[in-house]
Design a protein around this motif. Sequence first.
Motif, mmCIF file in Angstrom:
data_model
loop_
_atom_site.group_PDB
_atom_site.id
_atom_site.type_symbol
_atom_site.label_atom_id
_atom_site.label_comp_id
_atom_site.label_asym_id
_atom_site.label_seq_id
_atom_site.Cartn_x
_atom_site.Cartn_y
_atom_site.Cartn_z
ATOM 1 N N LEU A 149 0.821 -1.206 0.000
ATOM 2 C CA LEU A 149 0.000 0.000 0.000
ATOM 3 C C LEU A 149 0.860 1.263 0.000
ATOM 4 C CD1 LEU A 149 -2.962 -1.094 2.267
ATOM 5 C CD2 LEU A 149 -3.053 -0.506 -0.166
ATOM 6 N N GLY A 150 2.113 1.131 0.392
ATOM 7 C CA GLY A 150 3.031 2.261 0.345
ATOM 8 C C GLY A 150 3.728 2.427 -0.999
ATOM 9 N N ASN A 151 3.602 1.427 -1.867
ATOM 10 C CA ASN A 151 4.216 1.513 -3.197
ATOM 11 C C ASN A 151 3.572 2.636 -4.007
ATOM 12 O OD1 ASN A 151 5.834 -0.723 -2.744
ATOM 13 N ND2 ASN A 151 4.486 -2.140 -3.820
ATOM 14 N N THR A 152 4.382 3.286 -4.800
ATOM 15 C CA THR A 152 3.855 4.280 -5.725
ATOM 16 C C THR A 152 3.551 3.590 -7.050
ATOM 17 O OG1 THR A 152 5.161 6.031 -4.699
ATOM 18 C CG2 THR A 152 4.342 6.439 -6.940
ATOM 19 N N ILE A 153 2.310 3.642 -7.447
ATOM 20 C CA ILE A 153 1.897 3.055 -8.718
ATOM 21 C C ILE A 153 2.098 4.108 -9.800
ATOM 22 C CG2 ILE A 153 -0.042 2.095 -10.037
ATOM 23 C CD1 ILE A 153 -1.223 1.153 -7.329
ATOM 24 N N ASP A 154 2.680 3.709 -10.898
ATOM 25 C CA ASP A 154 2.901 4.629 -12.016
ATOM 26 C C ASP A 154 1.586 4.788 -12.782
ATOM 27 O OD1 ASP A 154 3.660 6.091 -14.222
ATOM 28 O OD2 ASP A 154 5.281 4.734 -14.829
ATOM 29 N N TYR A 155 0.725 5.636 -12.252
ATOM 30 C CA TYR A 155 -0.587 5.803 -12.879
ATOM 31 C C TYR A 155 -0.512 6.538 -14.210
ATOM 32 C CZ TYR A 155 -3.480 3.406 -9.537
ATOM 33 O OH TYR A 155 -4.081 2.426 -8.800
ATOM 34 N N GLN A 156 0.546 7.231 -14.467
ATOM 35 C CA GLN A 156 0.706 7.822 -15.806
ATOM 36 C C GLN A 156 0.796 6.680 -16.825
ATOM 37 O OE1 GLN A 156 3.934 10.617 -16.142
ATOM 38 N NE2 GLN A 156 3.482 11.055 -18.273
ATOM 39 N N TYR A 157 1.605 5.671 -16.529
ATOM 40 C CA TYR A 157 1.719 4.500 -17.401
ATOM 41 C C TYR A 157 0.397 3.737 -17.459
ATOM 42 C CZ TYR A 157 2.694 -0.225 -18.932
ATOM 43 O OH TYR A 157 2.628 -1.425 -19.583
ATOM 44 N N VAL A 158 -0.203 3.478 -16.298
ATOM 45 C CA VAL A 158 -1.456 2.714 -16.219
ATOM 46 C C VAL A 158 -2.541 3.383 -17.051
ATOM 47 C CG1 VAL A 158 -3.331 1.993 -14.669
ATOM 48 C CG2 VAL A 158 -0.945 1.643 -13.983
ATOM 49 N N ASN A 159 -2.717 4.683 -16.871
ATOM 50 C CA ASN A 159 -3.765 5.409 -17.601
ATOM 51 C C ASN A 159 -3.522 5.395 -19.106
ATOM 52 O OD1 ASN A 159 -5.049 6.003 -15.169
ATOM 53 N ND2 ASN A 159 -3.961 7.928 -14.944
ATOM 54 N N LYS A 160 -2.264 5.545 -19.496
ATOM 55 C CA LYS A 160 -1.931 5.499 -20.917
ATOM 56 C C LYS A 160 -2.224 4.113 -21.483
ATOM 57 C CE LYS A 160 1.818 6.195 -24.194
ATOM 58 N NZ LYS A 160 3.245 6.415 -24.374
ATOM 59 N N GLN A 161 -1.854 3.071 -20.754
ATOM 60 C CA GLN A 161 -2.087 1.701 -21.212
ATOM 61 C C GLN A 161 -3.584 1.410 -21.323
ATOM 62 O OE1 GLN A 161 0.550 -0.286 -22.165
ATOM 63 N NE2 GLN A 161 -1.087 -1.478 -23.076
ATOM 64 N N ILE A 162 -4.358 1.871 -20.355
ATOM 65 C CA ILE A 162 -5.810 1.688 -20.408
ATOM 66 C C ILE A 162 -6.385 2.387 -21.631
ATOM 67 C CG2 ILE A 162 -8.012 2.259 -19.281
ATOM 68 C CD1 ILE A 162 -6.549 1.794 -16.580
ATOM 69 N N LEU A 163 -5.920 3.601 -21.910
ATOM 70 C CA LEU A 163 -6.396 4.347 -23.083
ATOM 71 C C LEU A 163 -6.060 3.599 -24.376
ATOM 72 C CD1 LEU A 163 -7.711 6.895 -24.248
ATOM 73 C CD2 LEU A 163 -5.441 7.951 -24.218
ATOM 74 N N VAL A 164 -4.821 3.165 -24.511
ATOM 75 C CA VAL A 164 -4.395 2.436 -25.717
ATOM 76 C C VAL A 164 -5.205 1.149 -25.873
ATOM 77 C CG1 VAL A 164 -2.476 1.111 -26.723
ATOM 78 C CG2 VAL A 164 -2.078 3.410 -25.810
#
Length: 180
Positions: A149-164
Motif C-alpha cells: 500500500l506504500g508503493n507508488t503506482i505509475d498511474y501515468q503509465y497505467v492510464n496510458k495503457q488503459i487508453l491504448v
Amino acid sequence: NIVQKCFSDSVDIVLDPTFLYDFSAFEKKCFELNFILVYSTGFSLELQDRAVKYARNKGKRLISIGYADSFCDVNVIGIGPFEFIGYFKAASEVITNTLHGTIFATKYNKPLAIINDLYRTNKLASIISTLNLKSQIVHENGEGLEKVLGNTIDYQYVNKQILVDSEKSVSFLQNALKDI
C-alpha cells in the motif's frame, strides 16, 4: 491460451467493459472520508488482522462494500452500481481480491493491494501483467500489505495503457459487430 490452441488464428483480447465506459456522469457522491475500501469475497484471518492494524496505524476506518466483513468498521450492503463506484472514488486506498475491485481502483488511481488468491489468479493475471501491477500483489496471509500500500503506482503509465487498450478493444468490437 486455451482458445489460441483451438484455432490457428491469433486471438484478440479486449478489456473488461468497465474499462471501456466512462461512468463519471453517473457516480453517486460518497460522503465518507479518510477510509480504506475493502472489496472482497473474504480474507484470511491473518490478512484481516493485518488490514485492521494497518488501518489503525494510519488513523483510517475500513469500509467494506458489497459483502459483510466483520473485521471492517463499516459494512455497506445493497448499494447500487453508482454508489459502488462513488465509494471507490472517495477511498484513500483499496484492498481487494476481485477483478472489478482492481479495475475500479486503477480507474480512480488509488493506492492498491491486490490479494491474489488461488481462485482468482487466472482472472487477475492479464490485468496485473498489462498494467504492470505485479508490485501490488499481497499474499493471501496479508504478508507485505503495509509495503504494497506504500508503493507508488505509475498511474501515468497505467492510464496510458488503459487508453491504448480501450481504443484497440473498441475498434475490435466495432469491427466484429459491423455486419450484424
